[in-house]
Design a protein around this motif. Structure first.
Motif, PDB file in Angstrom:
ATOM      1  N   ARG A  75     -24.439 -34.115 -74.983  1.00 38.15           N
ATOM      2  CA  ARG A  75     -24.701 -35.314 -74.152  1.00 38.15           C
ATOM      3  C   ARG A  75     -24.141 -36.567 -74.833  1.00 38.15           C
ATOM      4  NH1 ARG A  75     -29.427 -32.624 -73.147  1.00 38.15           N
ATOM      5  NH2 ARG A  75     -30.605 -33.764 -74.730  1.00 38.15           N
ATOM      6  N   LEU A  76     -24.338 -36.668 -76.127  1.00 38.35           N
ATOM      7  CA  LEU A  76     -23.834 -37.805 -76.886  1.00 38.35           C
ATOM      8  C   LEU A  76     -22.316 -37.858 -76.826  1.00 38.35           C
ATOM      9  CD1 LEU A  76     -24.585 -40.171 -78.760  1.00 38.35           C
ATOM     10  CD2 LEU A  76     -24.526 -38.562 -80.662  1.00 38.35           C
ATOM     11  N   ALA A  77     -21.662 -36.734 -77.050  1.00 42.32           N
ATOM     12  CA  ALA A  77     -20.197 -36.687 -76.999  1.00 42.32           C
ATOM     13  C   ALA A  77     -19.700 -37.018 -75.592  1.00 42.32           C
ATOM     14  CB  ALA A  77     -19.700 -35.307 -77.424  1.00 42.32           C
ATOM     15  N   ASP A  78     -20.385 -36.522 -74.569  1.00 45.61           N
ATOM     16  CA  ASP A  78     -19.984 -36.754 -73.183  1.00 45.61           C
ATOM     17  C   ASP A  78     -20.185 -38.204 -72.757  1.00 45.61           C
ATOM     18  OD1 ASP A  78     -18.969 -35.674 -70.712  1.00 45.61           O
ATOM     19  OD2 ASP A  78     -21.002 -35.894 -69.906  1.00 45.61           O
ATOM     20  N   SER A  79     -21.034 -38.938 -73.469  1.00 42.41           N
ATOM     21  CA  SER A  79     -21.308 -40.332 -73.096  1.00 42.41           C
ATOM     22  C   SER A  79     -20.088 -41.228 -73.302  1.00 42.41           C
ATOM     23  CB  SER A  79     -22.484 -40.889 -73.912  1.00 42.41           C
ATOM     24  OG  SER A  79     -22.088 -41.145 -75.264  1.00 42.41           O
ATOM     25  N   GLY A  80     -19.162 -40.818 -74.171  1.00 42.64           N
ATOM     26  CA  GLY A  80     -17.969 -41.618 -74.423  1.00 42.64           C
ATOM     27  C   GLY A  80     -18.232 -42.864 -75.240  1.00 42.64           C
ATOM     28  N   ARG A  81     -19.382 -42.966 -75.874  1.00 40.35           N
ATOM     29  CA  ARG A  81     -19.715 -44.170 -76.632  1.00 40.35           C
ATOM     30  C   ARG A  81     -19.571 -43.993 -78.135  1.00 40.35           C
ATOM     31  NH1 ARG A  81     -24.385 -43.468 -73.698  1.00 40.35           N
ATOM     32  NH2 ARG A  81     -25.496 -43.339 -75.658  1.00 40.35           N
ATOM     33  N   THR A  82     -19.237 -42.778 -78.571  1.00 41.80           N
ATOM     34  CA  THR A  82     -19.214 -42.507 -80.005  1.00 41.80           C
ATOM     35  C   THR A  82     -17.848 -41.983 -80.426  1.00 41.80           C
ATOM     36  OG1 THR A  82     -19.891 -40.202 -79.752  1.00 41.80           O
ATOM     37  CG2 THR A  82     -21.654 -41.828 -79.913  1.00 41.80           C
ATOM     38  N   GLY A  83     -17.723 -41.810 -81.719  1.00 38.19           N
ATOM     39  CA  GLY A  83     -16.561 -41.105 -82.235  1.00 38.19           C
ATOM     40  C   GLY A  83     -16.812 -39.612 -82.068  1.00 38.19           C
ATOM     41  N   LYS A  84     -16.322 -38.815 -82.967  1.00 40.33           N
ATOM     42  CA  LYS A  84     -16.521 -37.371 -82.884  1.00 40.33           C
ATOM     43  C   LYS A  84     -17.956 -37.019 -83.267  1.00 40.33           C
ATOM     44  CE  LYS A  84     -12.447 -36.539 -81.541  1.00 40.33           C
ATOM     45  NZ  LYS A  84     -12.251 -36.263 -80.131  1.00 40.33           N
ATOM     46  N   VAL A  85     -18.489 -36.011 -82.592  1.00 38.27           N
ATOM     47  CA  VAL A  85     -19.831 -35.514 -82.860  1.00 38.27           C
ATOM     48  C   VAL A  85     -19.699 -34.141 -83.497  1.00 38.27           C
ATOM     49  CG1 VAL A  85     -22.053 -34.883 -81.839  1.00 38.27           C
ATOM     50  CG2 VAL A  85     -20.743 -36.822 -80.897  1.00 38.27           C
ATOM     51  N   CYS A  86     -20.400 -33.941 -84.594  1.00 38.59           N
ATOM     52  CA  CYS A  86     -20.281 -32.700 -85.355  1.00 38.59           C
ATOM     53  C   CYS A  86     -21.624 -31.959 -85.351  1.00 38.59           C
ATOM     54  CB  CYS A  86     -19.867 -33.038 -86.785  1.00 38.59           C
ATOM     55  SG  CYS A  86     -19.591 -31.591 -87.827  1.00 38.59           S
ATOM     56  N   LEU A  87     -21.568 -30.670 -85.051  1.00 38.31           N
ATOM     57  CA  LEU A  87     -22.738 -29.804 -85.149  1.00 38.31           C
ATOM     58  C   LEU A  87     -22.652 -29.019 -86.451  1.00 38.31           C
ATOM     59  CD1 LEU A  87     -22.944 -28.374 -81.537  1.00 38.31           C
ATOM     60  CD2 LEU A  87     -24.661 -29.785 -82.671  1.00 38.31           C
ATOM     61  N   VAL A  88     -23.763 -28.934 -87.175  1.00 39.54           N
ATOM     62  CA  VAL A  88     -23.779 -28.182 -88.425  1.00 39.54           C
ATOM     63  C   VAL A  88     -24.951 -27.210 -88.419  1.00 39.54           C
ATOM     64  CG1 VAL A  88     -22.647 -29.991 -89.791  1.00 39.54           C
ATOM     65  CG2 VAL A  88     -25.133 -29.983 -89.584  1.00 39.54           C
ATOM     66  N   PRO A  89     -24.759 -26.033 -89.006  1.00 46.28           N
ATOM     67  CA  PRO A  89     -25.869 -25.080 -89.077  1.00 46.28           C
ATOM     68  C   PRO A  89     -26.969 -25.612 -89.990  1.00 46.28           C
ATOM     69  CG  PRO A  89     -23.905 -24.210 -90.171  1.00 46.28           C
ATOM     70  CD  PRO A  89     -23.544 -25.535 -89.593  1.00 46.28           C
ATOM     71  N   THR A  90     -28.162 -25.254 -89.679  1.00 46.86           N
ATOM     72  CA  THR A  90     -29.303 -25.642 -90.514  1.00 46.86           C
ATOM     73  C   THR A  90     -29.261 -24.834 -91.801  1.00 46.86           C
ATOM     74  OG1 THR A  90     -30.586 -26.097 -88.536  1.00 46.86           O
ATOM     75  CG2 THR A  90     -31.816 -25.875 -90.589  1.00 46.86           C
ATOM     76  N   GLN A  91     -29.436 -25.510 -92.924  1.00 43.13           N
ATOM     77  CA  GLN A  91     -29.432 -24.837 -94.217  1.00 43.13           C
ATOM     78  C   GLN A  91     -30.791 -24.175 -94.438  1.00 43.13           C
ATOM     79  OE1 GLN A  91     -26.733 -24.690 -96.263  1.00 43.13           O
ATOM     80  NE2 GLN A  91     -25.621 -25.757 -94.663  1.00 43.13           N
ATOM     81  N   SER A  92     -30.797 -22.912 -94.793  1.00 37.93           N
ATOM     82  CA  SER A  92     -32.061 -22.252 -95.093  1.00 37.93           C
ATOM     83  C   SER A  92     -32.388 -22.486 -96.558  1.00 37.93           C
ATOM     84  CB  SER A  92     -31.987 -20.769 -94.783  1.00 37.93           C
ATOM     85  OG  SER A  92     -31.125 -20.128 -95.698  1.00 37.93           O
ATOM     86  N   ASP A  93     -33.672 -22.448 -96.882  1.00 43.24           N
ATOM     87  CA  ASP A  93     -34.121 -22.664 -98.261  1.00 43.24           C
ATOM     88  C   ASP A  93     -34.118 -21.376 -99.058  1.00 43.24           C
ATOM     89  OD1 ASP A  93     -34.496 -25.342 -97.745  1.00 43.24           O
ATOM     90  OD2 ASP A  93     -36.582 -25.079 -97.121  1.00 43.24           O
ATOM     91  N   GLU A  94     -33.713 -20.286 -98.470  1.00 42.09           N
ATOM     92  CA  GLU A  94     -33.736 -18.989 -99.158  1.00 42.09           C
ATOM     93  C   GLU A  94     -32.586 -18.824-100.086  1.00 42.09           C
ATOM     94  OE1 GLU A  94     -34.414 -15.754 -96.480  1.00 42.09           O
ATOM     95  OE2 GLU A  94     -35.539 -17.064 -95.158  1.00 42.09           O
TER      96      GLU A  94
END
Length: 165
Positions: A146-165
């Motif tokens: 939704r943020l990327a589609d809004s056209g108001r930002t630069g690039k949006v990056c998704l990152v995997p959640t780091q596990s504590d294991e």
């Protein structure tokens, strides 16, 4: 970054969103960032001394963006269309044929070309991460899109959640 790395001496950006235009200006990658409004064709003419651009690229996928790329190209220029979706509608004789434009369109690239680009980015000392304005965990993919589609930002990056294991 890529245009400069490949030897472009002058780079213009065109953006419809004032927020994204401000972000683009802050990156110091462009000689000028023009607002995509009703006067953008004249602004490109003014910025190029009436010659147009030897290479243009539309990343928006919109009919308006593609029109700006075609209209802004110089005689014998090259126009690259990489934005997904939308339509291409243009006057053929005056805008394409008489000006001898070459159109390129590409959806994806090969792994070999991506590898070459990665090596070049390192060699050029480019920092593509500067384009990223928002980093969200993978669990917030809906929000990120939704943020990327809004056209108001630069690039949006998704990152995997780091596990504590």
């Amino acid at each position: 970054m890529i245009a400069r790395g490949l030897g472009a001496t002058r780079v213009l950006g065109v953006e419809r969103s004032p927020e994204r235009a401000a972000h683009a200006r802050s990156l110091s990658l462009f000689d000028d960032v023009l607002i995509a409004d009703d006067g953008v064709a004249e602004a490109v003419d003014e910025a190029t001394g009436g010659r147009g651009c030897s290479v243009t690229m539309d990343c928006s996928g919109s009919a308006a963006g593609r029109s700006v790329a075609i209209r802004g190209a110089a005689e014998w220029g090259r126009v690259s269309l990489v934005g997904e979706g939308g339509r291409l509608e243009t006057e053929v004789s005056d805008l394409l044929l008489h000006r001898q434009l070459t159109l390129y369109a590409s959806w994806v690239t090969s792994l070999q070309a991506m590898e070459e680009l990665a090596f070049r980015l390192v060699r050029w000392g480019a920092s593509p991460q500067r384009l990223v304005t928002d980093v969200l965990p993978l669990e917030k993919a809906d929000e990120a899109y939704r943020l990327a589609d809004s056209g108001r930002t630069g690039k949006v990056c998704l990152v995997p959640t780091q596990s504590d294991e």
